[in-house]
Design an enzyme around this catalytic site. Structure first.
Site, mmCIF file in Angstrom:
data_model
loop_
_atom_site.group_PDB
_atom_site.id
_atom_site.type_symbol
_atom_site.label_atom_id
_atom_site.label_comp_id
_atom_site.label_asym_id
_atom_site.label_seq_id
_atom_site.Cartn_x
_atom_site.Cartn_y
_atom_site.Cartn_z
ATOM 1 N N SER A 170 0.843 -1.184 0.000
ATOM 2 C CA SER A 170 0.000 0.000 0.000
ATOM 3 C C SER A 170 0.876 1.231 0.000
ATOM 4 O O SER A 170 2.006 1.208 0.494
ATOM 5 C CB SER A 170 -0.904 0.021 1.224
ATOM 6 N N LYS A 171 0.325 2.312 -0.559
ATOM 7 C CA LYS A 171 1.168 3.491 -0.736
ATOM 8 C C LYS A 171 1.515 4.166 0.581
ATOM 9 O O LYS A 171 2.358 5.040 0.625
ATOM 10 C CB LYS A 171 0.532 4.455 -1.730
ATOM 11 N N ARG A 172 0.877 3.732 1.648
ATOM 12 C CA ARG A 172 1.255 4.295 2.956
ATOM 13 C C ARG A 172 2.627 3.785 3.375
ATOM 14 O O ARG A 172 3.327 4.427 4.137
ATOM 15 C CB ARG A 172 0.226 3.917 4.018
ATOM 16 N N ARG A 187 7.848 11.634 3.446
ATOM 17 C CA ARG A 187 7.864 10.466 4.340
ATOM 18 C C ARG A 187 9.261 10.199 4.886
ATOM 19 O O ARG A 187 9.448 9.890 6.065
ATOM 20 C CB ARG A 187 7.340 9.243 3.592
#
Ligand code: GLU
Length: 493
Positions: A253-255, A469
């Site tokens: 997932s892009k998280r 991030r």
């Protein structure tokens, strides 16, 4: 065996996902290995979420990877149109057949009734789903409601008992109890088909022989098989591929990891290396060789060798493979040509030059000022964020809130980014210059740089997201517990 025809059917509702390319690759290999065709169909029945931009991004990213299709948008064949929004008449004709043969019914239940039903089912801890209320309407009641233009949907009937049994090409026999399957809406109240209905009608009309898709669809397969039966059609073969996973085994997932193909392009990966890497997801060449081309994979492909253990999408391994391609496949001339095409893409340079021109005195200043536009990850540490009034914790919070805001934006355009950043600065009660400081550092590695907004637009959301991030990590990261508290604060911000 009839002619092999496979397809991918992406919904243009977001970034071009590496998972789409992975499924496309295996579909293409299977079709070509059997002398068949690989079709691309755009499933854009969700009109609110589908965008032209997303469709263009998906198509161009697949082409960048070399995953061209034999039929689909831009490559018309005998089974078009290949965009569901252009096939409405086909779905209207087909739903009529199911209404007439009694395998579908009109449902006039109001959203309020359905909400109450769901709440009741949750309270009783019973299986959620439609209770069949409108099945008891008589023909004339139904006709009267239609004549009065009462809003309604069309649902499919589901057997009251027993199991749906089907063969999965990788799993063998699968059986799912009908009691777990909802009376699926086939046509929404706005007249648009749902995914399930349009997908089955199109797979049949496009003569798809093998449906090879992600395993998240396995629980929907009983509905699809039943629709084939309701129409009296032969169902295709089904193959549910294991989902790609993060190194910690959670669903990709892009998280946690960049998932957009655009990110890998922007980071300067070679498309042939990324494609090769996707080919290693659950599959190995019979020779055990890890480096292979698309045509080699197509020639040796055998779907039964796909392993069901969740394949790990590991960027370190991809880096290793990409480096191998760079060293083994590119001559110095090719390296030069491809590097220049990537780093100095005319559209990108055209955006960067006006920003740099205002600030440099010599060409030799360009690299230190604008190098971050082509850098991968930046050399930053907590000390890079030192500021007279904003401490590390607040910097991390500013970055996290900005990240959430950027992720929620539908279109990444100058005005939208500007409005969001100013609104956030005001909420933090900070002067815009101070508020932007951690963003300057996160995006460019420096305290002073070209405008944050311009940088985000030029770097693109994927790289901007990855850098923000990375900066949060450098600042000590945000634990799960902190993230929960921050999310709550963000929602009420
Ligand atoms: N439109 C679906 C998706 O976005 C297609 C699923 C399928 O292949 O049946 O993944």
């Amino acid at each position: 065996m009839n002619k092999v025809r496979t397809r991918i059917a992406p919904s243009p509702t977001g970034d071009p996902h590496v998972g789409t390319a992975y499924i496309a690759l295996f579909n293409r290999c299977f079709a070509h290995q059997h002398g068949g065709e690989f079709v691309l169909r755009i499933e854009d029945t969700d009109q609110q979420r589908s965008t032209d931009k997303s469709e263009q991004d998906i198509l161009s990213s697949l082409k960048w990877l070399g995953l061209t299709w034999d039929e689909g948008p831009g490559c018309e064949g005998d089974f078009g149109p290949y965009r569901q929004s252009e096939r409405s008449d086909i779905y209207s004709d087909h739903i009529q057949q199911l209404l007439e043969n009694g395998s579908a019914f009109r449902c006039f239940c109001t959203p309020e009734r359905l909400d109450e039903l769901r709440a009741q089912q949750m309270q009783d801890k019973s299986q959620p789903g439609y209770d069949g209320h409108c099945l008891s309407l008589s023909q004339s009641e139904c006709e009267n409601k239609c004549a009065a233009d009462e809003p309604h949907v069309i649902r499919m009937k589901i057997p009251g008992s027993g199991e749906c049994e089907f063969e999965d090409m990788l799993r063998g026999g699968v059986s799912i109890a009908w009691s777990q399957i909802d009376m699926q809406v086939l046509i929404k109240s706005d007249g648009m088909p749902t995914y399930h209905f349009a997908n089955v009608v199109d797979d049949h009309l496009m003569e798809i022989s093998h449906v090879i898709r992600g395993e998240e669809w396995i629980n929907s397969t009983p509905k699809h098989i039943l629709l084939y039966q309701h129409f009296g059609w032969e169902a295709p073969a089904f193959c549910h591929m294991p989902l790609l996973r993060n190194p910690d085994k959670s669903k990709l997932s892009k998280r946690k990891n960049p998932t957009s193909i655009r990110y890998y392009e922007a980071m300067g990966y070679l498309p042939e290396a990324l494609l090769n890497y996707l080919g290693m997801m659950g599959w190995t060449m019979p020779s055990g060789e890890e480096k292979f081309s698309l045509s080699e994979m197509e020639a040796s492909f055998d779907i039964s060798r796909v392993s069901l253990g969740g394949p790990i999408f590991d960027i370190e391994k991809l880096d290793w493979l990409n480096g191998k391609y760079i060293r083994e496949e590119l001559t110095d001339e090719e390296f030069t040509k491809r590097f220049a095409a990537w780093a100095f893409a005319p559209e990108k340079v055209a955006q960067i030059v006006p920003l740099l021109k205002q600030r440099v005195e010599r060409f030799s200043d360009v690299a230190s000022l604008g190098g971050f536009f082509i850098d991968g990850s930046l050399e930053i540490s907590e000390a890079s964020f030192a500021h007279k009034t904003i401490d590390s914790a607040q910097s991390a919070k500013i970055l996290q809130f900005t990240l959430w805001k950027l992720e929620a934006l539908e279109q990444l355009d100058r005005d939208a980014v500007e409005v969001e950043l100013h609104a956030l600065a005001a909420k933090f009660e900070l002067k815009i210059r101070d508020f932007l400081f951690p963003l300057f550092v996160a995006l460019s590695g420096k305290a002073v740089s070209t405008s944050v907004i311009e940088s985000i637009l030029i770097l693109g959301i994927d790289i901007a997201r990855a850098r923000i991030r990375q900066a949060i990590l450098v600042l000590g990261g945000i634990s799960k517990k902190q993230a929960k508290a921050l999310e709550k604060e963000f929602c009420n911000f």
